[in-house]
Design a protein around this motif. Structure first.
Motif, PDB file in Angstrom:
ATOM      1  N   UNK A 105       5.443   3.150  -6.550  1.00  0.00           N
ATOM      2  CA  UNK A 105       4.074   3.121  -7.101  1.00  0.00           C
ATOM      3  C   UNK A 105       3.767   1.836  -7.864  1.00  0.00           C
ATOM      4  N   UNK A 106       4.695   0.879  -7.805  1.00  0.00           N
ATOM      5  CA  UNK A 106       4.500  -0.356  -8.574  1.00  0.00           C
ATOM      6  C   UNK A 106       3.268  -1.116  -8.049  1.00  0.00           C
ATOM      7  N   UNK A 136      -0.540  -1.899  -7.252  1.00  0.00           N
ATOM      8  CA  UNK A 136      -1.768  -1.129  -7.020  1.00  0.00           C
ATOM      9  C   UNK A 136      -1.556   0.028  -6.048  1.00  0.00           C
ATOM     10  N   UNK A 137      -0.337   0.346  -5.718  1.00  0.00           N
ATOM     11  CA  UNK A 137      -0.139   1.344  -4.652  1.00  0.00           C
ATOM     12  C   UNK A 137      -0.362   2.762  -5.145  1.00  0.00           C
ATOM     13  N   UNK A 138      -0.826   3.593  -4.216  1.00  0.00           N
ATOM     14  CA  UNK A 138      -1.129   4.960  -4.639  1.00  0.00           C
ATOM     15  C   UNK A 138      -0.706   5.981  -3.580  1.00  0.00           C
ATOM     16  N   UNK A 139       0.110   5.542  -2.625  1.00  0.00           N
ATOM     17  CA  UNK A 139       0.588   6.468  -1.591  1.00  0.00           C
ATOM     18  C   UNK A 139       2.111   6.460  -1.572  1.00  0.00           C
ATOM     19  N   UNK A 140       2.692   7.631  -1.767  1.00  0.00           N
ATOM     20  CA  UNK A 140       4.150   7.750  -1.782  1.00  0.00           C
ATOM     21  C   UNK A 140       4.579   8.666  -0.647  1.00  0.00           C
ATOM     22  N   UNK A 141       5.534   8.182   0.144  1.00  0.00           N
ATOM     23  CA  UNK A 141       6.123   8.998   1.200  1.00  0.00           C
ATOM     24  C   UNK A 141       7.545   9.300   0.765  1.00  0.00           C
ATOM     25  N   UNK A 184       0.794  -1.233   0.000  1.00  0.00           N
ATOM     26  CA  UNK A 184       0.000   0.000   0.000  1.00  0.00           C
ATOM     27  C   UNK A 184       0.825   1.282   0.000  1.00  0.00           C
ATOM     28  N   UNK A 185       1.977   1.241   0.671  1.00  0.00           N
ATOM     29  CA  UNK A 185       2.748   2.472   0.896  1.00  0.00           C
ATOM     30  C   UNK A 185       4.090   2.384   0.182  1.00  0.00           C
ATOM     31  N   UNK A 186       4.438   3.408  -0.571  1.00  0.00           N
ATOM     32  CA  UNK A 186       5.738   3.440  -1.229  1.00  0.00           C
ATOM     33  C   UNK A 186       6.640   4.491  -0.617  1.00  0.00           C
TER      34      UNK A 186
END
Lengths: 240, 358
Positions: free
Chosen positions: A159-160, A162-167, A87-89
């Motif tokens: 973002x690879x 299904x992830x859509x959250x980047x920190x 979930x989190x990148x």
């Protein structure tokens, strides 16, 4: 629109013999899909602590952290690792990539760690590289790429799947200004494609790429510049 | 083992170096094991193969004050052998005397150990009868003796009925001969080692036997430890092998300790993006197993080929026990060494990936 990431009244206190140190004080923050929020502040203001909380790398002393509407505070380490794989990148300042892996392998790494077959992970990795304009460098090792290219691979990795959250923690800190701008352009582009990015930076030029700027001082939010996106639900609306 | 295999591919030189060290250590361990087995066979083959001919127990006399029971001190009188045959659980008993002598073959004199047995003894190799002897292959090589040749003890000539690979004792070829031939050849058995060889059934009780006969019985295999020269030799070689295996574990452990320290920041990034500690440890152990298998396999292969080429010149045994067993032991110890060093992975804090350069 519900927030991708939400921090509710998050505080972090480090206890030491010299006394308590308040790294974060009652921080509220919501990050929505397609939004780039920059967190600014001087050294020691709590920027990295905030990022640690958001990514589940550290637990708050009080308050709650929600990713996709679900609380991640108190999750077992195993589930927290799974959350970071799926979930989190993260994009770090430097030392982002594993030197023994090619660009495609680095980009696909979270999927590989999550048990996807190497072939399928590579396909997804190359697609992620294409989204940052680096599909031609898929088989290059980090040492064969420039700093800017390495950061773009890191963005692809974050973002690879299904992830859509980047920190992103000072992602341009080790780059020259031109390359730094290019990397931010890629981040902005990913936001415009629907991702949510929380960017820690101390450079106001870079913060100008953000939709909102959150200023931290001594662990507390002192100022927020910019508006919530249209249709954003507030914390109260989300909880009700 | 996704990460481990990529590391092996990317850092070929580093892994080739450590693989080479593992190969060299394995080469030494396998060579030593084959040599130890070869020397051991030369030392005790005449005794260790006795069970093949039905000897289940060897009975020794009680040692004198300050001596230990065994081959070096045993003096069993012929009357005691007869008594031993009457003990419960003993189906047959025969005497064996061991003496040192010299034989002449075409005028060349060679030292031999003579195993003197009763005529028709069940314990003797087939072919031992009055006028005929069985000799160790060592004598065959040294003095070019073959079946059908004659060898001479003083003035007495006897015919060599067979040459046996299993007839050697304390690195000297054995000549199995009857008591009558030994007497005629002037072989001095009086005052030398003498023992009783027993065939026993399931009811044999060593403690009761000792109480009744005043002889100490043990299996041929157990009795090997009473041969002081064999024990010392075997002990030294075993110590060397154990030390080399420990060195191997330490080398592999040290390598993976340094490797893990060098990769600390990579590991922090991997953990930050969701790698579990157990995944990273399993991956690194797989990497260590491949390293040990390739390095150890290469060392074992070279040692095996070397042993096969050298075994006509030096005593060397090539068998699964002397090649595969040391390889497996080295791999297990190497993996343990790696596992100990990989505990460090658990201590790497993913937080350190954030702001690593600050």
């Amino acid at each position: 629109m519900k927030p991708t990431l939400e921090l509710r009244h998050v505080s972090k206190t480090h206890t030491s013999p010299a006394g308590d140190v308040h790294a974060l004080r009652e921080v509220d923050l919501a990050l929505y899909p397609g939004e780039l929020v920059a967190v600014m502040g001087p050294s020691g203001s709590g920027k990295s602590t905030l990022l640690n909380m958001a990514g589940g790398l550290d637990a708050p002393t009080s308050g709650d952290v929600l990713v996709g509407g679900a609380s991640i505070v108190g999750l077992p380490q195993r589930e927290m690792a799974a959350l970071r794989r799926t979930r989190v990148g993260f994009v770090f300042q430097d030392l982002n990539l594993v030197p023994a892996l090619t660009a495609a392998e680095n980009a696909a790494l979270p999927l590989e760690l999550d048990g996807l077959s190497t072939r399928d992970a590579r396909k997804a990795g190359i697609a992620a590289l294409a989204s940052v304009g680096l599909e031609d460098l898929a088989d290059r090792y980090p040492e064969e790429m420039s700093g800017g290219q390495q950061q773009r691979v890191a963005i692809a990795r974050s973002l690879v799947g299904d992830r859509s959250l980047v920190l992103a923690d000072e992602p341009t800190g080790a780059l020259d200004s031109v390359t730094g701008e290019e990397v931010l352009m890629v981040l902005r582009d990913r936001c415009d494609a629907g991702a949510a990015v929380l960017l820690v930076t101390h450079d106001s030029r870079h913060a100008s790429w953000a939709d909102r700027i959150v200023n931290l001082r001594d662990g507390a939010v002192v100022d927020v510049v910019g508006d919530l996106p249209e249709g954003a639900e507030t914390s109260e609306q989300v909880t009700s | 083992m996704f990460l481990g295999s990529r590391d092996l591919r990317h850092a070929k030189g580093r892994f080739a170096l450590i693989g080479g060290v593992v190969a060299l250590i394995t080469l030494l361990v396998v060579m030593l094991t084959g040599l130890a087995a070869g020397l051991g066979r030369e030392s005790v083959a005449a005794v260790s193969t006795m069970p093949d001919r039905g000897v289940s127990q060897i009975a020794f006399s009680q040692p004198a004050q300050g001596q230990k029971v065994g081959f070096d001190s045993s003096r069993v009188a012929s009357s005691a052998v007869k008594d031993a045959a009457d003990q419960p659980g003993v189906t047959e008993a025969t005497s064996l005397a061991i003496a040192q002598s010299r034989v002449s073959v075409d005028g060349v004199r060679s030292a031999v150990t003579v195993f003197v047995v009763e005529d028709g003894s069940f314990a003797a190799p087939s072919g031992v009868r009055p006028g005929s002897v069985v000799v160790g292959s060592g004598l065959g090589k040294d003095a070019n003796v073959a079946a059908g040749d004659s060898i001479t003890f003083g003035d007495k000539s006897v015919r060599v009925q067979a040459v046996s690979d299993d007839a050697s004792y304390q690195h000297v070829p054995v000549v199995w001969m009857t008591q009558a031939d030994a007497k005629a050849a002037g072989v001095q058995t009086a005052g030398g080692t003498s023992l009783a060889l027993l065939k026993t059934d399931g009811s044999f009780d060593a403690a009761a036997f000792e109480k009744q006969s005043d002889l100490v019985a043990m299996t041929p295999n157990d009795s090997l430890s009473t041969i002081s020269a064999y024990q010392a030799e075997n002990g030294s070689l075993t110590l060397m092998r154990v030390m080399l295996m420990l060195v191997s574990a330490l080398v592999v452990g040290a390598f993976f300790t340094i490797w893990t320290i060098q990769r600390t920041k990579d590991l922090a990034v991997l953990k930050a993006i969701g790698a579990r500690t157990s995944y990273l440890v399993r991956d690194a152990l797989g990497q260590a197993a491949i390293l040990l298998l390739i390095g150890g396999g290469l060392g074992t292969l070279i040692a095996t080929v070397g042993g096969l080429l050298a075994r006509d010149v030096v005593p060397f045994v090539v068998s699964p026990t002397t090649t595969l067993v040391p390889l497996v032991l080295l791999m297990v110890l190497g993996l343990l060494g790696a596992l100990v060093s990989l505990r460090r992975i658990a201590t790497v804090d993913p937080n350190s990936a954030l702001g690593a350069a600050r």
